[in-house]
Design a protein around this motif. Sequence first.
Motif, PDB file in Angstrom:
ATOM      1  N   SER A 191       0.886  -1.249   0.119  1.00  0.00           N
ATOM      2  CA  SER A 191      -0.070  -0.164   0.283  1.00  0.00           C
ATOM      3  C   SER A 191       0.903   1.317   0.068  1.00  0.00           C
ATOM      4  O   SER A 191       0.519   2.062  -0.637  1.00  0.00           O
ATOM      5  CB  SER A 191      -0.901  -0.106   1.232  1.00  0.00           C
ATOM      6  OG  SER A 191      -0.379  -0.019   2.241  1.00  0.00           O
ATOM      7  N   VAL A 192       1.891   1.230   0.858  1.00  0.00           N
ATOM      8  CA  VAL A 192       2.659   2.417   0.991  1.00  0.00           C
ATOM      9  C   VAL A 192       3.501   2.727  -0.346  1.00  0.00           C
ATOM     10  O   VAL A 192       3.626   4.031  -0.904  1.00  0.00           O
ATOM     11  CB  VAL A 192       3.761   2.482   2.013  1.00  0.00           C
ATOM     12  CG1 VAL A 192       4.773   3.364   2.182  1.00  0.00           C
ATOM     13  CG2 VAL A 192       2.968   2.258   3.522  1.00  0.00           C
ATOM     14  N   LYS A 193       3.994   1.720  -0.905  1.00  0.00           N
ATOM     15  CA  LYS A 193       4.915   1.922  -2.041  1.00  0.00           C
ATOM     16  C   LYS A 193       4.090   2.344  -3.325  1.00  0.00           C
ATOM     17  O   LYS A 193       4.546   3.426  -3.991  1.00  0.00           O
ATOM     18  CB  LYS A 193       5.673   0.637  -2.348  1.00  0.00           C
ATOM     19  CG  LYS A 193       6.838   0.157  -1.718  1.00  0.00           C
ATOM     20  CD  LYS A 193       7.277  -1.240  -2.207  1.00  0.00           C
ATOM     21  CE  LYS A 193       7.739  -1.231  -3.758  1.00  0.00           C
ATOM     22  NZ  LYS A 193       8.225  -2.781  -4.003  1.00  0.00           N
ATOM     23  N   SER A 194       2.939   1.619  -3.569  1.00  0.00           N
ATOM     24  CA  SER A 194       1.715   2.129  -4.480  1.00  0.00           C
ATOM     25  C   SER A 194       1.565   3.712  -4.288  1.00  0.00           C
ATOM     26  O   SER A 194       1.342   4.466  -5.418  1.00  0.00           O
ATOM     27  CB  SER A 194       0.845   1.062  -4.588  1.00  0.00           C
ATOM     28  OG  SER A 194      -0.064   1.572  -5.660  1.00  0.00           O
ATOM     29  N   ALA A 195       1.180   4.037  -3.245  1.00  0.00           N
ATOM     30  CA  ALA A 195       0.778   5.069  -2.812  1.00  0.00           C
ATOM     31  C   ALA A 195       1.774   6.482  -3.050  1.00  0.00           C
ATOM     32  O   ALA A 195       1.459   7.510  -3.472  1.00  0.00           O
ATOM     33  CB  ALA A 195      -0.130   5.480  -1.601  1.00  0.00           C
ATOM     34  N   VAL A 196       2.937   6.129  -2.481  1.00  0.00           N
ATOM     35  CA  VAL A 196       3.830   7.068  -2.672  1.00  0.00           C
ATOM     36  C   VAL A 196       4.193   7.215  -3.950  1.00  0.00           C
ATOM     37  O   VAL A 196       4.438   8.443  -4.595  1.00  0.00           O
ATOM     38  CB  VAL A 196       5.324   6.387  -1.967  1.00  0.00           C
ATOM     39  CG1 VAL A 196       6.559   7.431  -2.373  1.00  0.00           C
ATOM     40  CG2 VAL A 196       5.202   6.861  -0.449  1.00  0.00           C
ATOM     41  N   LYS A 197       4.216   6.261  -4.968  1.00  0.00           N
ATOM     42  CA  LYS A 197       4.285   6.392  -6.126  1.00  0.00           C
ATOM     43  C   LYS A 197       3.193   7.382  -7.004  1.00  0.00           C
ATOM     44  O   LYS A 197       3.537   8.135  -7.745  1.00  0.00           O
ATOM     45  CB  LYS A 197       4.666   5.154  -6.923  1.00  0.00           C
ATOM     46  CG  LYS A 197       5.878   4.416  -6.820  1.00  0.00           C
ATOM     47  CD  LYS A 197       6.045   3.150  -7.570  1.00  0.00           C
ATOM     48  CE  LYS A 197       7.324   2.572  -7.310  1.00  0.00           C
ATOM     49  NZ  LYS A 197       7.450   1.061  -7.940  1.00  0.00           N
ATOM     50  N   GLN A 198       1.974   6.947  -6.850  1.00  0.00           N
ATOM     51  CA  GLN A 198       1.093   7.463  -7.167  1.00  0.00           C
ATOM     52  C   GLN A 198       0.871   9.101  -6.920  1.00  0.00           C
ATOM     53  O   GLN A 198       0.635  10.073  -7.658  1.00  0.00           O
ATOM     54  CB  GLN A 198      -0.287   6.967  -7.024  1.00  0.00           C
ATOM     55  CG  GLN A 198      -1.525   7.458  -7.588  1.00  0.00           C
ATOM     56  CD  GLN A 198      -1.474   7.409  -9.080  1.00  0.00           C
ATOM     57  OE1 GLN A 198      -1.224   6.560  -9.555  1.00  0.00           O
ATOM     58  NE2 GLN A 198      -1.602   8.850  -9.859  1.00  0.00           N
ATOM     59  N   ALA A 199       1.341   9.412  -5.574  1.00  0.00           N
ATOM     60  CA  ALA A 199       1.493  10.758  -5.083  1.00  0.00           C
ATOM     61  C   ALA A 199       2.198  11.620  -5.595  1.00  0.00           C
ATOM     62  O   ALA A 199       2.075  12.769  -6.132  1.00  0.00           O
ATOM     63  CB  ALA A 199       1.520  10.783  -3.436  1.00  0.00           C
ATOM     64  N   LEU A 200       3.459  11.112  -5.846  1.00  0.00           N
ATOM     65  CA  LEU A 200       4.684  11.824  -6.668  1.00  0.00           C
ATOM     66  C   LEU A 200       4.359  12.014  -8.100  1.00  0.00           C
ATOM     67  O   LEU A 200       4.717  12.945  -8.667  1.00  0.00           O
ATOM     68  CB  LEU A 200       5.987  11.003  -6.587  1.00  0.00           C
ATOM     69  CG  LEU A 200       6.683  10.816  -5.152  1.00  0.00           C
ATOM     70  CD1 LEU A 200       7.818   9.961  -5.032  1.00  0.00           C
ATOM     71  CD2 LEU A 200       7.140  12.255  -4.533  1.00  0.00           C
ATOM     72  N   LEU A 201       3.628  10.878  -8.604  1.00  0.00           N
ATOM     73  CA  LEU A 201       3.220  11.274  -9.857  1.00  0.00           C
ATOM     74  C   LEU A 201       2.110  12.445  -9.968  1.00  0.00           C
ATOM     75  O   LEU A 201       2.193  13.233 -10.825  1.00  0.00           O
ATOM     76  CB  LEU A 201       2.526  10.179 -10.724  1.00  0.00           C
ATOM     77  CG  LEU A 201       1.754  10.108 -11.927  1.00  0.00           C
ATOM     78  CD1 LEU A 201       2.767  10.431 -12.953  1.00  0.00           C
ATOM     79  CD2 LEU A 201       1.062   8.791 -12.270  1.00  0.00           C
ATOM     80  N   ASN A 202       1.155  12.224  -8.954  1.00  0.00           N
ATOM     81  CA  ASN A 202       0.118  13.455  -9.038  1.00  0.00           C
ATOM     82  C   ASN A 202       0.651  14.805  -8.773  1.00  0.00           C
ATOM     83  O   ASN A 202       0.480  15.753  -9.270  1.00  0.00           O
ATOM     84  CB  ASN A 202      -0.974  12.862  -8.056  1.00  0.00           C
ATOM     85  CG  ASN A 202      -1.667  11.744  -8.215  1.00  0.00           C
ATOM     86  OD1 ASN A 202      -1.561  11.320  -9.156  1.00  0.00           O
ATOM     87  ND2 ASN A 202      -2.477  11.506  -7.000  1.00  0.00           N
ATOM     88  N   GLN A 203       1.636  14.883  -8.142  1.00  0.00           N
ATOM     89  CA  GLN A 203       2.569  16.244  -7.671  1.00  0.00           C
ATOM     90  C   GLN A 203       3.273  16.676  -8.496  1.00  0.00           C
ATOM     91  O   GLN A 203       3.440  17.954  -8.953  1.00  0.00           O
ATOM     92  CB  GLN A 203       2.858  16.165  -6.095  1.00  0.00           C
ATOM     93  CG  GLN A 203       3.491  17.500  -5.550  1.00  0.00           C
ATOM     94  CD  GLN A 203       2.449  18.324  -5.092  1.00  0.00           C
ATOM     95  OE1 GLN A 203       1.185  18.244  -5.051  1.00  0.00           O
ATOM     96  NE2 GLN A 203       2.752  19.719  -5.495  1.00  0.00           N
ATOM     97  N   THR A 204       4.339  15.981  -9.058  1.00  0.00           N
ATOM     98  CA  THR A 204       5.416  16.411  -9.554  1.00  0.00           C
ATOM     99  C   THR A 204       5.653  15.495 -11.186  1.00  0.00           C
ATOM    100  O   THR A 204       6.407  15.774 -11.950  1.00  0.00           O
ATOM    101  CB  THR A 204       6.651  16.252  -8.952  1.00  0.00           C
ATOM    102  OG1 THR A 204       6.983  15.042  -8.573  1.00  0.00           O
ATOM    103  CG2 THR A 204       6.471  17.149  -7.718  1.00  0.00           C
ATOM    104  N   ALA A 205       4.552  14.574 -11.601  1.00  0.00           N
ATOM    105  CA  ALA A 205       4.698  13.785 -12.644  1.00  0.00           C
ATOM    106  C   ALA A 205       5.866  13.028 -12.375  1.00  0.00           C
ATOM    107  O   ALA A 205       6.333  12.599 -13.623  1.00  0.00           O
ATOM    108  CB  ALA A 205       4.707  14.777 -13.887  1.00  0.00           C
TER     109      ALA A 205
END
Length: 280
Positions: free
Chosen positions: A218-232
């Motif tokens: 859950s953490v790995k997936s959410a961290v990657k998605q959050a970084l994609l959302n914020q900074t591409a």
Amino acid sequence: MNTFFTCEQKLGNTIFTFSQKAKVLSKSPLNGGLTRHLSHAVNINCMNGSYECKMLGDTYEKDLAAHVHALGLSSSCTTALSTAAWTELRAIEEVCFRDLTVTAVVTGGIDSNGMHPGNPASYYEEDGNYEMLLSGTINIFLFINQNLTDAAISRALMLCGESKAAAVSQLLLGSCYSEEIATGSGTDGIVIASNLCGTRTLTDASGHSKLGELIGKSVKSAVKQALLNQTAASGPRQFLLSARTARYKITPATLWEFYIEYRKIFNDFKISFEMPSLLE
């Protein structure tokens, strides 16, 4: 679905409300450490609706308390983290196994504050005084619908940090302070909440346990998605030459300076550029 908490957005901040009694482990100066009396956790956008971060108190703890009060919450029953990332761009990843549900809610951006352990420091604390924290933060809120022993929630914190570091390093995001690959930012925060009223008590959160597996996923997936959302930030972005060379301080400007310095050699090979934009 994890019914242990609810989530709402208010004035640019995310408010998490526990539906049952919670054991919370937080790195926040506001009700940080291990507690059993909190009713809320908040992810605060410290930009205050602008592009400038302003402290609302003379210490980080008082600043967080002021934000919490502005949201109509009690600072004595709330823990909070702050970030310059937009909380609306949070990523949520929920994974389940039988009656165990783990939910990770993450905001993140480290393009301006990515760090590798041991990098040069940005401030020094003395008598409780230090400079304002830098922007660029990964905040992780992890909600577990079962009760965890104190030892297990401490182990969960360790695994949560490892999972965040793994996600960032897999994206090959560079440190802003060295040529190393980053593992996070210098201001990352974690809040873990487990349900004191859960149907079972878990004693192990190691990587070999099912709980550990769910935390990691859950953490790995959410961290990657959050970084994609914020900074591409993503795998495809790392194919860009500018992204891969940034941690070596190689930019279009430094490449142009190099070209000008060795222009004669380039000309000998019939390679010439009239302006920096053509070189880019």
